[in-house]
Scaffold this motif. Structure first.
Motif, PDB file in Angstrom:
ATOM      1  N   ALA A  58       0.827  -1.208   0.000  1.00 30.15           N
ATOM      2  CA  ALA A  58       0.000   0.000   0.000  1.00 30.15           C
ATOM      3  C   ALA A  58       0.860   1.256   0.000  1.00 30.15           C
ATOM      4  CB  ALA A  58      -0.927  -0.016   1.206  1.00 30.15           C
ATOM      5  N   LEU A  59       1.973   1.222   0.716  1.00 33.82           N
ATOM      6  CA  LEU A  59       2.842   2.394   0.801  1.00 33.82           C
ATOM      7  C   LEU A  59       3.594   2.649  -0.495  1.00 33.82           C
ATOM      8  CD1 LEU A  59       4.182   1.960   4.419  1.00 33.82           C
ATOM      9  CD2 LEU A  59       2.811   3.864   3.555  1.00 33.82           C
ATOM     10  N   ALA A  60       3.804   1.624  -1.290  1.00 34.15           N
ATOM     11  CA  ALA A  60       4.486   1.813  -2.574  1.00 34.15           C
ATOM     12  C   ALA A  60       3.706   2.807  -3.431  1.00 34.15           C
ATOM     13  CB  ALA A  60       4.630   0.476  -3.297  1.00 34.15           C
ATOM     14  N   LYS A  61       2.377   2.792  -3.319  1.00 36.49           N
ATOM     15  CA  LYS A  61       1.543   3.730  -4.078  1.00 36.49           C
ATOM     16  C   LYS A  61       1.473   5.092  -3.393  1.00 36.49           C
ATOM     17  CE  LYS A  61      -1.313  -0.102  -5.583  1.00 36.49           C
ATOM     18  NZ  LYS A  61      -2.574  -0.788  -5.407  1.00 36.49           N
ATOM     19  N   LYS A  62       1.476   5.105  -2.067  1.00 37.84           N
ATOM     20  CA  LYS A  62       1.269   6.343  -1.315  1.00 37.84           C
ATOM     21  C   LYS A  62       2.552   7.148  -1.105  1.00 37.84           C
ATOM     22  CE  LYS A  62      -0.918   7.971   2.925  1.00 37.84           C
ATOM     23  NZ  LYS A  62      -1.819   8.909   2.299  1.00 37.84           N
ATOM     24  N   LEU A  66       9.463   8.333  -1.552  1.00 37.17           N
ATOM     25  CA  LEU A  66      10.088   8.539  -0.252  1.00 37.17           C
ATOM     26  C   LEU A  66      10.440   7.182   0.341  1.00 37.17           C
ATOM     27  CD1 LEU A  66      10.692  10.650   2.052  1.00 37.17           C
ATOM     28  CD2 LEU A  66       8.455  10.036   2.972  1.00 37.17           C
ATOM     29  N   PRO A  67      11.672   6.985   0.790  1.00 34.59           N
ATOM     30  CA  PRO A  67      12.020   5.700   1.396  1.00 34.59           C
ATOM     31  C   PRO A  67      11.182   5.464   2.655  1.00 34.59           C
ATOM     32  CG  PRO A  67      13.964   7.110   1.163  1.00 34.59           C
ATOM     33  CD  PRO A  67      12.783   7.922   0.764  1.00 34.59           C
ATOM     34  N   VAL A  68      10.718   4.230   2.811  1.00 34.71           N
ATOM     35  CA  VAL A  68       9.890   3.903   3.965  1.00 34.71           C
ATOM     36  C   VAL A  68      10.470   2.705   4.705  1.00 34.71           C
ATOM     37  CG1 VAL A  68       7.767   4.814   2.963  1.00 34.71           C
ATOM     38  CG2 VAL A  68       8.326   2.417   2.659  1.00 34.71           C
TER      39      VAL A  68
END
Length: 146
Positions: A58-62, A66-68
């Motif tokens: 989900a974070l790959a899209k959001k 930005l590195p997460v």
């Protein structure tokens, strides 16, 4: 969890959440993905998620480049963080959402013209009935009340 509890929430590694990273506009996303941003650490945003693998997708899209970093946190911990951070907005939403979504069905909007007319008509009917035969009208009202 009270308002002061937000400041006391700590992740497993002792890094507390940064309330400035959580926004009411993203609340539904946080709940849907059981994932919340915690802090910016060494050029990457640290997230807490109930399911880190699912959260990374989900974070790959959001995140938009930005590195997460995603750490695991119990689902209830995420819910507690959200409740503490958005306590005022959640209360306001619970109190006033029907007024915004469907004002006709909300008591907060007041009586409609038809309701006013019906009430006035009923009062007039009761008044006329009381003038004609007060005892019979009192028995009728009592019967209807039962």
């Amino acid at each position: 969890m009270g308002a002061g509890a937000w400041q006391r929430c700590q992740t497993g590694d002792g890094i507390g959440p940064d309330p400035a990273l959580l926004h009411w506009a993203d609340f539904n996303w946080y709940v849907a993905h059981a994932c919340v941003p915690m802090r910016d650490v060494r050029g990457a945003r640290l997230y807490a998620a109930a399911d880190p693998v699912r959260a990374r997708v989900a974070l790959a899209k959001k995140a938009r480049g930005l590195p997460v970093t995603v750490m695991q946190m119990p689902h209830q911990g995420i819910i507690d963080l959200l409740n503490a951070r958005f306590q005022d907005q959640l209360t306001d939403h619970a109190v006033s959402s029907l007024m915004h979504l469907d004002p006709i069905r909300c008591a907060g909007s007041g009586l409609t013209a038809a309701q006013w007319a019906g009430g006035i008509g009923l009062a007039a009917l009761l008044g006329v009935g009381a003038l004609i035969d007060a005892a019979a009208m009192l028995r009728l009202v009592n019967l209807l009340a039962l």
